[in-house]
Design a protein around this motif. Sequence first.
Motif, mmCIF file in Angstrom:
data_model
loop_
_atom_site.group_PDB
_atom_site.id
_atom_site.type_symbol
_atom_site.label_atom_id
_atom_site.label_comp_id
_atom_site.label_asym_id
_atom_site.label_seq_id
_atom_site.Cartn_x
_atom_site.Cartn_y
_atom_site.Cartn_z
ATOM 1 N N LEU A 189 1.037 -8.123 16.084
ATOM 2 C CA LEU A 189 2.361 -7.792 15.559
ATOM 3 C C LEU A 189 2.987 -6.565 16.217
ATOM 4 O O LEU A 189 4.197 -6.358 16.114
ATOM 5 N N GLN A 190 2.168 -5.746 16.869
ATOM 6 C CA GLN A 190 2.725 -4.574 17.555
ATOM 7 C C GLN A 190 1.745 -4.076 18.614
ATOM 8 O O GLN A 190 0.699 -3.535 18.288
ATOM 9 N N GLY A 191 2.140 -4.278 19.880
ATOM 10 C CA GLY A 191 1.366 -3.744 20.985
ATOM 11 C C GLY A 191 1.949 -2.422 21.450
ATOM 12 O O GLY A 191 2.920 -1.908 20.875
ATOM 13 N N PRO A 192 1.409 -1.841 22.516
ATOM 14 C CA PRO A 192 1.911 -0.555 23.024
ATOM 15 C C PRO A 192 3.398 -0.587 23.395
ATOM 16 O O PRO A 192 4.114 0.392 23.155
ATOM 17 N N TYR A 221 1.849 3.158 9.597
ATOM 18 C CA TYR A 221 1.286 1.867 9.239
ATOM 19 C C TYR A 221 0.301 1.406 10.318
ATOM 20 O O TYR A 221 0.507 1.667 11.509
ATOM 21 N N ALA A 222 -0.728 0.683 9.905
ATOM 22 C CA ALA A 222 -1.685 0.091 10.846
ATOM 23 C C ALA A 222 -1.279 -1.356 11.101
ATOM 24 O O ALA A 222 -1.445 -2.219 10.236
ATOM 25 N N ILE A 224 0.821 -1.205 0.000
ATOM 26 C CA ILE A 224 0.000 0.000 0.000
ATOM 27 C C ILE A 224 0.856 1.255 0.000
ATOM 28 O O ILE A 224 0.570 2.230 -0.706
ATOM 29 N N ASP A 225 1.931 1.263 0.802
ATOM 30 C CA ASP A 225 2.799 2.447 0.906
ATOM 31 C C ASP A 225 4.261 1.976 0.887
ATOM 32 O O ASP A 225 4.877 1.791 1.934
#
Length: 222
Positions: free
Chosen positions: A114-117, A108-109, A48-49
């Motif tokens: 795959l990515q927490g705080p 990115y979302a 997408i990007d």
Amino acid sequence: MHFISRREWAFLVLIVLYSFIPAAFGLLRIPELLGGPMVIPPNPRAVIDPTPITLHILGTSIFCLVGALQFLPSLRRHRPVLHRILGRIVALAGCVSALTGLWMTMAYAFPDALQGPLLYWARVTLSLAMVAFIVWAVVAIRARETAPHRAAMLRAYAIGQGASTQTALFLFAMIFMKTEPLGLDRDLLMVGAWVINLAVAEFLIGRIFATRKQPAAISSGP
């Protein structure tokens, strides 16, 4: 490069091997991002990007692989002009790597798996820290302060090599867990890799500076 010692060649080979998996997978993704054939499984966010991840792959690869040359005493001693030229390239590549890493983290979302705080804030903090260390190193060397320059670049390099240590930890984790770590386990492994790298960097900085100060301390005795 006949002036490089065997020990230094061994160091370079070790760095190349250690960096191989993340660098190779990243570079294999670039043809896909530029519109070419897909070589490895697609990354939806990258498709997408593609701009930040393409720049990140190139910047990180140059920073980690070319940056290893900058730590060779023989290069600094016998090819100081080359050392300075490569230094400018490495500093620029490191800033590109860190800033595009920050860009992807914030733009990115990522799914929570795959990515927490924890991983999000670690990436933001370490990206900014990496840029700060590189700027500090540049300012220090322009002031002819070589010790702070080398210490700052080693810290930046430790952050930049995070993917290599993360790959190693993930391989060990998958061997024992029989599955890919996700969620908090993944966050802890990712952050733990940077902690290990920075701890090793601080150990090396302490050893190098302690060794260099020792002769002065001995000669200043009665």
